[in-house]
Design a protein around this motif. Structure first.
Motif, PDB file in Angstrom:
ATOM      1  N   LEU A 159       0.824  -1.213   0.000  1.00 16.73           N
ATOM      2  CA  LEU A 159       0.000   0.000   0.000  1.00 16.73           C
ATOM      3  C   LEU A 159       0.859   1.265   0.000  1.00 16.73           C
ATOM      4  O   LEU A 159       0.531   2.227  -0.699  1.00 16.73           O
ATOM      5  N   GLU A 160       1.929   1.276   0.769  1.00 14.58           N
ATOM      6  CA  GLU A 160       2.822   2.438   0.771  1.00 14.58           C
ATOM      7  C   GLU A 160       3.381   2.683  -0.628  1.00 14.58           C
ATOM      8  O   GLU A 160       3.457   3.827  -1.079  1.00 14.58           O
ATOM      9  N   TYR A 161       3.761   1.616  -1.306  1.00 15.18           N
ATOM     10  CA  TYR A 161       4.311   1.743  -2.663  1.00 15.18           C
ATOM     11  C   TYR A 161       3.241   2.259  -3.621  1.00 15.18           C
ATOM     12  O   TYR A 161       3.502   3.133  -4.450  1.00 15.18           O
ATOM     13  N   MET A 162       2.029   1.737  -3.510  1.00 15.36           N
ATOM     14  CA  MET A 162       0.943   2.173  -4.380  1.00 15.36           C
ATOM     15  C   MET A 162       0.567   3.628  -4.093  1.00 15.36           C
ATOM     16  O   MET A 162       0.234   4.373  -5.006  1.00 15.36           O
ATOM     17  N   GLU A 163       0.624   4.027  -2.838  1.00 15.37           N
ATOM     18  CA  GLU A 163       0.315   5.415  -2.496  1.00 15.37           C
ATOM     19  C   GLU A 163       1.320   6.381  -3.125  1.00 15.37           C
ATOM     20  O   GLU A 163       0.960   7.474  -3.537  1.00 15.37           O
ATOM     21  N   SER A 164       2.568   5.958  -3.236  1.00 12.68           N
ATOM     22  CA  SER A 164       3.581   6.848  -3.809  1.00 12.68           C
ATOM     23  C   SER A 164       3.701   6.726  -5.327  1.00 12.68           C
ATOM     24  O   SER A 164       4.177   7.641  -5.983  1.00 12.68           O
ATOM     25  N   HIS A 165       3.262   5.602  -5.908  1.00 16.06           N
ATOM     26  CA  HIS A 165       3.395   5.393  -7.349  1.00 16.06           C
ATOM     27  C   HIS A 165       2.062   5.298  -8.083  1.00 16.06           C
ATOM     28  O   HIS A 165       2.040   5.155  -9.296  1.00 16.06           O
ATOM     29  N   GLY A 166       0.946   5.331  -7.374  1.00 10.33           N
ATOM     30  CA  GLY A 166      -0.359   5.186  -8.012  1.00 10.33           C
ATOM     31  C   GLY A 166      -0.689   3.720  -8.231  1.00 10.33           C
ATOM     32  O   GLY A 166       0.119   2.828  -7.969  1.00 10.33           O
ATOM     33  N   ASP A 167      -1.879   3.474  -8.719  1.00  6.86           N
ATOM     34  CA  ASP A 167      -2.348   2.108  -8.971  1.00  6.86           C
ATOM     35  C   ASP A 167      -1.632   1.573 -10.201  1.00  6.86           C
ATOM     36  O   ASP A 167      -1.898   1.981 -11.324  1.00  6.86           O
ATOM     37  N   LEU A 168      -0.714   0.647 -10.003  1.00  9.83           N
ATOM     38  CA  LEU A 168       0.074   0.107 -11.112  1.00  9.83           C
ATOM     39  C   LEU A 168      -0.739  -0.790 -12.029  1.00  9.83           C
ATOM     40  O   LEU A 168      -0.287  -1.143 -13.105  1.00  9.83           O
ATOM     41  N   ALA A 169      -1.937  -1.161 -11.621  1.00 11.00           N
ATOM     42  CA  ALA A 169      -2.794  -1.962 -12.488  1.00 11.00           C
ATOM     43  C   ALA A 169      -3.362  -1.115 -13.617  1.00 11.00           C
ATOM     44  O   ALA A 169      -3.863  -1.624 -14.596  1.00 11.00           O
ATOM     45  N   ARG A 170      -3.285   0.202 -13.470  1.00  7.30           N
ATOM     46  CA  ARG A 170      -3.733   1.135 -14.508  1.00  7.30           C
ATOM     47  C   ARG A 170      -2.517   1.920 -14.988  1.00  7.30           C
ATOM     48  O   ARG A 170      -2.243   3.008 -14.482  1.00  7.30           O
ATOM     49  N   PRO A 171      -1.778   1.388 -15.933  1.00 11.27           N
ATOM     50  CA  PRO A 171      -0.550   2.060 -16.360  1.00 11.27           C
ATOM     51  C   PRO A 171      -0.839   3.388 -17.058  1.00 11.27           C
ATOM     52  O   PRO A 171      -1.920   3.609 -17.582  1.00 11.27           O
ATOM     53  N   VAL A 172       0.176   4.235 -17.047  1.00 10.31           N
ATOM     54  CA  VAL A 172       0.080   5.531 -17.709  1.00 10.31           C
ATOM     55  C   VAL A 172      -0.089   5.307 -19.204  1.00 10.31           C
ATOM     56  O   VAL A 172       0.509   4.390 -19.785  1.00 10.31           O
ATOM     57  N   ALA A 173      -0.915   6.115 -19.826  1.00  7.57           N
ATOM     58  CA  ALA A 173      -1.144   5.993 -21.257  1.00  7.57           C
ATOM     59  C   ALA A 173       0.145   6.286 -22.017  1.00  7.57           C
ATOM     60  O   ALA A 173       1.031   6.982 -21.535  1.00  7.57           O
ATOM     61  N   GLY A 174       0.218   5.740 -23.188  1.00  6.21           N
ATOM     62  CA  GLY A 174       1.382   5.988 -24.027  1.00  6.21           C
ATOM     63  C   GLY A 174       2.088   4.697 -24.380  1.00  6.21           C
ATOM     64  O   GLY A 174       1.777   3.627 -23.855  1.00  6.21           O
TER      65      GLY A 174
END
Length: 162
Positions: free
Chosen positions: A16-31
């Motif tokens: 959770l700490e990692y997800m809080e700092s990097h966002g939900d990695l299951a939804r990658p940034v577009a591009g």
């Protein structure tokens, strides 16, 4: 013998700490590099940084940690929706004794409230069958819909069978 091995509370907190700092990695940034970047972050989280090195925890592959995150989000959304529906009920029964845990509240903060509440700008139409303006078929060739028959819903991007 139970073949499932559960992640420790420390590992879940680290996730959770990692997800809080990097966002939900299951939804990658577009591009073009979005999926590559997401996969690299998952790999770092799993192997290099912390999850498999947290004391008292289990060792899992990157894919299994992705599954842990997906399951945690799914269960949290389901519980949040149940609580929301109960709160919107008409009353007449006892108040719900359930509440979100601190961990579940953190998950909802990461994935956003629309995961449970939905978007106000999108109208929910339900599962009603579309009305046809075509004349009714003759009695000999009429098809009578049964309760178990599937319902097809056109949502703009295709047709979904329910």
């Amino acid at each position: 013998m139970d073949s499932r091995v559960r992640a420790s509370p420390e590992q879940l907190s680290t996730l959770l700490e990692y997800m809080e700092s990097h966002g939900d990695l299951a939804r990658p940034v577009a591009g073009a590099q979005g999926r590559v970047r997401s996969d690299q972050l998952w790999s770092d989280l799993t192997n290099i940084l912390v999850l498999n090195s947290v004391g008292g925890g289990v060792n899992k592959t990157t894919d299994k940690w992705k599954k842990v995150w997906a399951d945690l989000k799914s269960k949290t959304k389901k519980k949040g929706l149940t609580l929301r529906q109960h709160a919107r009920g008409t009353g007449g029964g006892p108040a719900s004794q359930k509440s979100l845990s601190h961990l579940e509240e953190r998950v909802l903060a990461i994935i956003g409230p629309t995961a449970v509440e939905g978007q106000d700008s999108i109208q929910e139409l339900g599962f009603s069958r579309p009305q046809s303006s075509a004349p009714a078929p003759s009695q000999s060739s009429a098809v009578v819909a049964q309760e178990d028959d599937p319902v097809y819903v056109d949502y703009g991007g295709g047709v979904v069978k329910y």
